[in-house]
Each structure stands twice: as structure tokens, then as C-alpha cells.
Design a protein around this motif. Structure first.
Motif, PDB file in Angstrom:
ATOM      1  N   LEU A   4       0.858  -1.187   0.000  1.00  0.00           N
ATOM      2  CA  LEU A   4       0.000   0.000   0.000  1.00  0.00           C
ATOM      3  C   LEU A   4       0.890   1.231   0.000  1.00  0.00           C
ATOM      4  O   LEU A   4       1.792   1.346   0.833  1.00  0.00           O
ATOM      5  CB  LEU A   4      -0.898   0.008   1.236  1.00  0.00           C
ATOM      6  N   VAL A   5       0.613   2.162  -0.909  1.00  0.00           N
ATOM      7  CA  VAL A   5       1.411   3.374  -1.007  1.00  0.00           C
ATOM      8  C   VAL A   5       0.487   4.578  -0.948  1.00  0.00           C
ATOM      9  O   VAL A   5      -0.343   4.781  -1.850  1.00  0.00           O
ATOM     10  CB  VAL A   5       2.241   3.402  -2.306  1.00  0.00           C
ATOM     11  N   LEU A  20      -6.237  12.394   0.016  1.00  0.00           N
ATOM     12  CA  LEU A  20      -5.247  11.334   0.130  1.00  0.00           C
ATOM     13  C   LEU A  20      -5.614  10.182  -0.794  1.00  0.00           C
ATOM     14  O   LEU A  20      -6.795   9.882  -1.004  1.00  0.00           O
ATOM     15  CB  LEU A  20      -5.168  10.812   1.567  1.00  0.00           C
ATOM     16  N   SER A  21      -4.583   9.554  -1.336  1.00  0.00           N
ATOM     17  CA  SER A  21      -4.773   8.377  -2.175  1.00  0.00           C
ATOM     18  C   SER A  21      -3.948   7.230  -1.615  1.00  0.00           C
ATOM     19  O   SER A  21      -2.886   7.445  -1.031  1.00  0.00           O
ATOM     20  CB  SER A  21      -4.329   8.656  -3.607  1.00  0.00           C
ATOM     21  N   CYS A  22      -4.424   6.024  -1.840  1.00  0.00           N
ATOM     22  CA  CYS A  22      -3.697   4.830  -1.428  1.00  0.00           C
ATOM     23  C   CYS A  22      -3.796   3.821  -2.563  1.00  0.00           C
ATOM     24  O   CYS A  22      -4.887   3.316  -2.851  1.00  0.00           O
ATOM     25  CB  CYS A  22      -4.266   4.255  -0.146  1.00  0.00           C
ATOM     26  N   ALA A  23      -2.676   3.569  -3.183  1.00  0.00           N
ATOM     27  CA  ALA A  23      -2.624   2.622  -4.286  1.00  0.00           C
ATOM     28  C   ALA A  23      -2.170   1.265  -3.758  1.00  0.00           C
ATOM     29  O   ALA A  23      -1.168   1.173  -3.040  1.00  0.00           O
ATOM     30  CB  ALA A  23      -1.662   3.116  -5.362  1.00  0.00           C
ATOM     31  N   GLN A 106       2.954   3.053   4.456  1.00  0.00           N
ATOM     32  CA  GLN A 106       4.036   3.691   5.217  1.00  0.00           C
ATOM     33  C   GLN A 106       3.601   5.003   5.857  1.00  0.00           C
ATOM     34  O   GLN A 106       4.309   5.527   6.715  1.00  0.00           O
ATOM     35  CB  GLN A 106       5.242   3.935   4.313  1.00  0.00           C
ATOM     36  N   GLY A 107       2.459   5.502   5.445  1.00  0.00           N
ATOM     37  CA  GLY A 107       1.921   6.729   6.025  1.00  0.00           C
ATOM     38  C   GLY A 107       2.272   7.972   5.226  1.00  0.00           C
ATOM     39  O   GLY A 107       3.276   8.015   4.514  1.00  0.00           O
ATOM     40  N   THR A 108       1.413   8.980   5.355  1.00  0.00           N
ATOM     41  CA  THR A 108       1.654  10.274   4.732  1.00  0.00           C
ATOM     42  C   THR A 108       1.286  11.362   5.739  1.00  0.00           C
ATOM     43  O   THR A 108       0.254  11.269   6.419  1.00  0.00           O
ATOM     44  CB  THR A 108       0.858  10.427   3.417  1.00  0.00           C
TER      45      THR A 108
END
Length: 114
Positions: A4-5, A20-23, A106-108
Motif C-alpha cells: 500500500l502506497v 489522500l490516495s492509497c494505491a 508507510q503513512g503520509t
């Protein structure tokens, strides 16, 4: 292997918006419950929002009416639209996928200035 990014974090003023996006990679996305959590300095990681494979959503009381979670199964991506941001929303935001196990990005960092 599930990866997950997250992306889309940043610095914004009070009242501003971020998305926010999570690919996700791997083959579980379309069946997984996808969620967003956040962790402020010195505090525990807290639930923010989740969305099931069928599109049912759930939100923490602190973000109801301001944040919207959505998913695009064709793109293996989950989003968190955040409006009306407040300084107390400042935290590292983590993407989570849950299907027979829990996976984390990893978090943003999201920082809301007053």
C-alpha cells in the motif's frame, strides 16, 4: 504480497482541503475492507474511516461530515477527501487493507496550520 502506497499529504491552513490516495498492489484489493487511520505525535493510531468491497462506509465521529472515503476497484485505489481541516487533524495518515490479515502503508503526513 500486498503493498500500500499513500500519497497526497501536505501542509494546509485551517479550513482547507486535501485528498489522500492509497494505491494497492496484490490481488486482494477488490475484496478487502479498506480503511484510513491516523496517528498524532505521542498518541495511539486511531480509526478515521473505512469502506467495504460493496461500498458501505464508516467514519469516526470526529470526521463525520468533513471527510469522505471512496474506492476505485478498477484502479486498486482508495481515497480520503478531507474538507474543513482543523489543527487537530494533524497526524500521519495510514492506509489499511483488511482481508484475512491486516496490511499497512508507510503513512503520509498531514499538517494543518492554525
Amino acid at each position: 504480497q500486498v503493498q500500500l502506497v499513500e500519497s497526497g499529504g501536505g501542509l494546509v491552513q485551517t479550513g482547507g482541503s486535501l485528498r489522500l490516495s492509497c494505491a494497492a498492489s496484490g490481488n486482494i484489493f477488490s475484496r478487502a475492507i479498506m480503511g484510513w487511520y491516523r496517528q498524532a505525535p505521542g498518541k495511539e493510531r486511531d480509526f478515521v474511516a473505512s469502506i467495504t468491497s460493496g461500498g458501505s462506509t464508516n467514519y469516526a465521529d470526529s470526521v463525520k461530515g468533513r471527510f469522505t472515503i471512496s474506492r476505485d476497484n478498477a484502479k486498486n485505489t482508495v481515497y480520503l477527501q478531507m474538507n474543513g481541516l482543523k489543527p487537530e487533524d494533524t497526524a500521519v495518515y495510514y492506509c489499511n487493507a483488511y482481508l484475512r490479515g491486516s496490511y499497512w502503508g508507510q503513512g503520509t503526513q498531514v499538517t494543518v496550520s492554525s
